[in-house]
Design a protein around this motif. Structure first.
Motif, PDB file in Angstrom:
ATOM      1  N   PHE A 298       0.836  -1.203   0.000  1.00 20.08           N
ATOM      2  CA  PHE A 298       0.000   0.000   0.000  1.00 20.08           C
ATOM      3  C   PHE A 298       0.867   1.248   0.000  1.00 20.08           C
ATOM      4  O   PHE A 298       0.658   2.169  -0.796  1.00 20.08           O
ATOM      5  CB  PHE A 298      -0.932  -0.005   1.219  1.00 20.08           C
ATOM      6  CG  PHE A 298      -1.752   1.251   1.367  1.00 20.08           C
ATOM      7  CD1 PHE A 298      -2.961   1.384   0.710  1.00 20.08           C
ATOM      8  CD2 PHE A 298      -1.296   2.303   2.169  1.00 20.08           C
ATOM      9  CE1 PHE A 298      -3.721   2.552   0.840  1.00 20.08           C
ATOM     10  CE2 PHE A 298      -2.051   3.470   2.301  1.00 20.08           C
ATOM     11  CZ  PHE A 298      -3.265   3.586   1.640  1.00 20.08           C
ATOM     12  N   ARG A 299       1.867   1.278   0.878  1.00 23.41           N
ATOM     13  CA  ARG A 299       2.750   2.442   0.955  1.00 23.41           C
ATOM     14  C   ARG A 299       3.626   2.562  -0.301  1.00 23.41           C
ATOM     15  O   ARG A 299       3.892   3.654  -0.779  1.00 23.41           O
ATOM     16  CB  ARG A 299       3.614   2.347   2.206  1.00 23.41           C
ATOM     17  CG  ARG A 299       2.832   2.538   3.498  1.00 23.41           C
ATOM     18  CD  ARG A 299       3.735   2.502   4.727  1.00 23.41           C
ATOM     19  NE  ARG A 299       3.001   2.843   5.933  1.00 23.41           N
ATOM     20  CZ  ARG A 299       2.301   1.989   6.659  1.00 23.41           C
ATOM     21  NH1 ARG A 299       2.263   0.724   6.301  1.00 23.41           N
ATOM     22  NH2 ARG A 299       1.651   2.379   7.740  1.00 23.41           N
ATOM     23  N   ALA A 300       4.072   1.429  -0.832  1.00 28.07           N
ATOM     24  CA  ALA A 300       4.940   1.456  -2.013  1.00 28.07           C
ATOM     25  C   ALA A 300       4.202   1.994  -3.222  1.00 28.07           C
ATOM     26  O   ALA A 300       4.725   2.855  -3.961  1.00 28.07           O
ATOM     27  CB  ALA A 300       5.482   0.058  -2.292  1.00 28.07           C
ATOM     28  N   PHE A 301       2.984   1.516  -3.454  1.00 29.65           N
ATOM     29  CA  PHE A 301       2.216   1.984  -4.604  1.00 29.65           C
ATOM     30  C   PHE A 301       1.699   3.401  -4.391  1.00 29.65           C
ATOM     31  O   PHE A 301       1.504   4.144  -5.354  1.00 29.65           O
ATOM     32  CB  PHE A 301       1.054   1.039  -4.897  1.00 29.65           C
ATOM     33  CG  PHE A 301       1.460  -0.182  -5.680  1.00 29.65           C
ATOM     34  CD1 PHE A 301       1.446  -0.167  -7.060  1.00 29.65           C
ATOM     35  CD2 PHE A 301       1.870  -1.323  -5.030  1.00 29.65           C
ATOM     36  CE1 PHE A 301       1.829  -1.286  -7.785  1.00 29.65           C
ATOM     37  CE2 PHE A 301       2.256  -2.457  -5.743  1.00 29.65           C
ATOM     38  CZ  PHE A 301       2.239  -2.431  -7.127  1.00 29.65           C
ATOM     39  N   ALA A 302       1.463   3.786  -3.132  1.00 29.65           N
ATOM     40  CA  ALA A 302       1.027   5.154  -2.846  1.00 29.65           C
ATOM     41  C   ALA A 302       2.135   6.147  -3.182  1.00 29.65           C
ATOM     42  O   ALA A 302       1.872   7.255  -3.669  1.00 29.65           O
ATOM     43  CB  ALA A 302       0.615   5.280  -1.385  1.00 29.65           C
TER      44      ALA A 302
ATOM     45  N   ASN B 181       4.671  12.082  -1.656  1.00 33.37           N
ATOM     46  CA  ASN B 181       3.667  11.328  -0.901  1.00 33.37           C
ATOM     47  C   ASN B 181       4.377  10.464   0.137  1.00 33.37           C
ATOM     48  O   ASN B 181       5.192   9.617  -0.216  1.00 33.37           O
ATOM     49  CB  ASN B 181       2.851  10.456  -1.855  1.00 33.37           C
ATOM     50  CG  ASN B 181       1.657   9.801  -1.179  1.00 33.37           C
ATOM     51  OD1 ASN B 181       1.585   9.695   0.041  1.00 33.37           O
ATOM     52  ND2 ASN B 181       0.705   9.364  -1.984  1.00 33.37           N
ATOM     53  N   PRO B 182       4.085  10.635   1.427  1.00 29.28           N
ATOM     54  CA  PRO B 182       4.746   9.814   2.452  1.00 29.28           C
ATOM     55  C   PRO B 182       4.281   8.362   2.447  1.00 29.28           C
ATOM     56  O   PRO B 182       4.868   7.530   3.132  1.00 29.28           O
ATOM     57  CB  PRO B 182       4.364  10.512   3.765  1.00 29.28           C
ATOM     58  CG  PRO B 182       3.082  11.216   3.453  1.00 29.28           C
ATOM     59  CD  PRO B 182       3.162  11.628   2.012  1.00 29.28           C
ATOM     60  N   GLY B 183       3.241   8.060   1.678  1.00 25.73           N
ATOM     61  CA  GLY B 183       2.772   6.685   1.592  1.00 25.73           C
ATOM     62  C   GLY B 183       1.590   6.378   2.472  1.00 25.73           C
ATOM     63  O   GLY B 183       1.219   5.206   2.607  1.00 25.73           O
TER      64      GLY B 183
END
Length: 203
Positions: free
Chosen positions: A40-44, A51-53
């Motif tokens: 989720f954080r990587a694709f965000a 974007n901090p993720g």
């Protein structure tokens, strides 16, 4: 000699002694993120270094869905994700992790898919991939268009014998003052020289 009692000691000495005997406090270790939260954080963050993720946009979510095989063009499409994403986001452009889970639940309910199946695919697809995002189209039509031996007429003049483009010389008629039309390949031959000998006229 007077005996020293605990009450006669300074209060600071008593408090220090009790603190020394107590076990040291340890800060709680953060709970490790699972593969779903990591992705989720990587694709965000993918494509958006600011974007901090913690939130993900619809375009980043669709990329995640496509890489994981959730979007297959049959059961789930980008139209579906756009509709359900907007229902959760409302006026916002991105969803946090809690809201994103609600988005996944809505897709699973409406498309009659197991939520665990969606999450398993999203968890096991790996980090955002940049290779093979665009494939080269290979077809009979493309092969014919790129084969210089198939060209005829004036288009054939655009290439030399090896198939290399001749540039401007293959597109523009360059006058050489010889009087011959473009493409005439017998200039300078014996046949042409004989044709230039004037025919004697009878008197």
């Amino acid at each position: 000699m007077a005996t020293e009692t605990a009450t006669s000691r300074p209060l600071s000495a008593v408090s220090n002694a009790s603190n020394a005997s107590a076990s040291p406090r340890t800060s709680p270790t953060p709970t490790p993120c699972g593969p779903f939260e990591q992705n989720f954080r990587a694709f965000a963050r993918f494509g958006d270094c600011k974007n901090p993720g913690d939130v993900i946009t619809l375009s980043s979510s669709d990329k995640w869905f496509k890489q994981a095989g959730v979007i297959d063009g049959k059961k789930v499409s980008t139209v579906d994700t756009g509709i359900y994403f907007k229902q959760i986001a409302k006026a916002k452009k991105a969803l946090n992790l809690k809201e994103y889970n609600q988005f996944l639940e809505r897709i699973a309910t409406n498309k009659k898919i197991e939520l665990d199946d969606i999450k398993n695919k999203l968890s096991s697809c790996g980090a955002p991939a940049t290779s093979k995002t665009t494939t080269t189209a290979i077809s009979g039509a493309v092969a014919r268009l790129t084969d210089h031996t198939k060209y005829t007429g004036t288009h054939k003049q655009r290439f030399d014998e090896t198939g290399k483009g001749r540039g401007k010389a293959g597109r523009v008629d360059i006058k050489n003052g010889s009087g011959y039309v473009q493409g005439f390949n017998k200039e300078g031959t014996k046949e042409v020289a004989q044709s230039k000998i004037p025919t004697p006229t009878s008197t």
